[in-house]
Scaffold this active site. Sequence first.
Site, PDB file in Angstrom:
ATOM      1  N   SER A  67       0.896  -1.179   0.008  1.00  0.00           N
ATOM      2  CA  SER A  67       0.029   0.019   0.137  1.00  0.00           C
ATOM      3  C   SER A  67       0.899   1.250   0.081  1.00  0.00           C
ATOM      4  CB  SER A  67      -0.868   0.158   1.235  1.00  0.00           C
ATOM      5  OG  SER A  67      -1.906  -0.962   1.044  1.00  0.00           O
ATOM      6  N   GLU A  74      -3.020  19.276  -5.161  1.00  0.00           N
ATOM      7  CA  GLU A  74      -4.314  19.069  -5.506  1.00  0.00           C
ATOM      8  C   GLU A  74      -5.337  18.100  -4.685  1.00  0.00           C
ATOM      9  OE1 GLU A  74      -1.670  20.291  -8.632  1.00  0.00           O
ATOM     10  OE2 GLU A  74      -1.842  18.351  -7.616  1.00  0.00           O
ATOM     11  N   SER A  75      -4.528  17.219  -3.852  1.00  0.00           N
ATOM     12  CA  SER A  75      -5.040  16.168  -2.895  1.00  0.00           C
ATOM     13  C   SER A  75      -4.306  15.025  -2.739  1.00  0.00           C
ATOM     14  CB  SER A  75      -6.560  15.894  -3.265  1.00  0.00           C
ATOM     15  OG  SER A  75      -7.215  15.201  -2.162  1.00  0.00           O
ATOM     16  N   HIS A  80      -3.645   0.241  -3.162  1.00  0.00           N
ATOM     17  CA  HIS A  80      -3.230  -0.795  -2.307  1.00  0.00           C
ATOM     18  C   HIS A  80      -3.357  -2.051  -3.168  1.00  0.00           C
ATOM     19  CE1 HIS A  80      -4.624   1.608   1.048  1.00  0.00           C
ATOM     20  NE2 HIS A  80      -5.508   2.216   0.322  1.00  0.00           N
ATOM     21  N   CYS A  95      -8.946  18.536  -6.601  1.00  0.00           N
ATOM     22  CA  CYS A  95      -9.686  19.674  -6.526  1.00  0.00           C
ATOM     23  C   CYS A  95      -9.799  20.317  -7.732  1.00  0.00           C
ATOM     24  CB  CYS A  95      -9.810  20.476  -4.981  1.00  0.00           C
ATOM     25  SG  CYS A  95      -7.825  20.876  -5.100  1.00  0.00           S
TER      26      CYS A  95
END
Length: 116
Positions: A67, A74-75, A80, A95
Amino acid sequence: MRMGKPQFGFGVHLMLDGYGCDRSKLEDINFISSFLDEYPTEMDMTKIMPPYVFRYNGSVPEDWGVSGFVLIAESHISIHTFPEKRYLSLDMFSCQTVRYSHGGRDHSKALQDPEV
């Protein structure tokens, strides 16, 4: 393909369920780290930290995997993997407008098993 900012909400949330993936790539922590390191650039996003990637060993033996995530201005992008099941979950929230370039498609296809 270009996806604009939605009329409501704060951004675009992309989720990918990958089945029949190349097991050797799903269990390769260096491959997953490189994927997360290079993918933001392919998506025209701004990486603000190196990827954080680790191997997970759960209480159910076949649920182990790799993971990782990378924060972008932007985020975020996270992945995983479940090598025993030849499955991965890729998640990205932005965003800003998402640019899914040809290079981005090539990166995600790299996880697929060429025999499938």
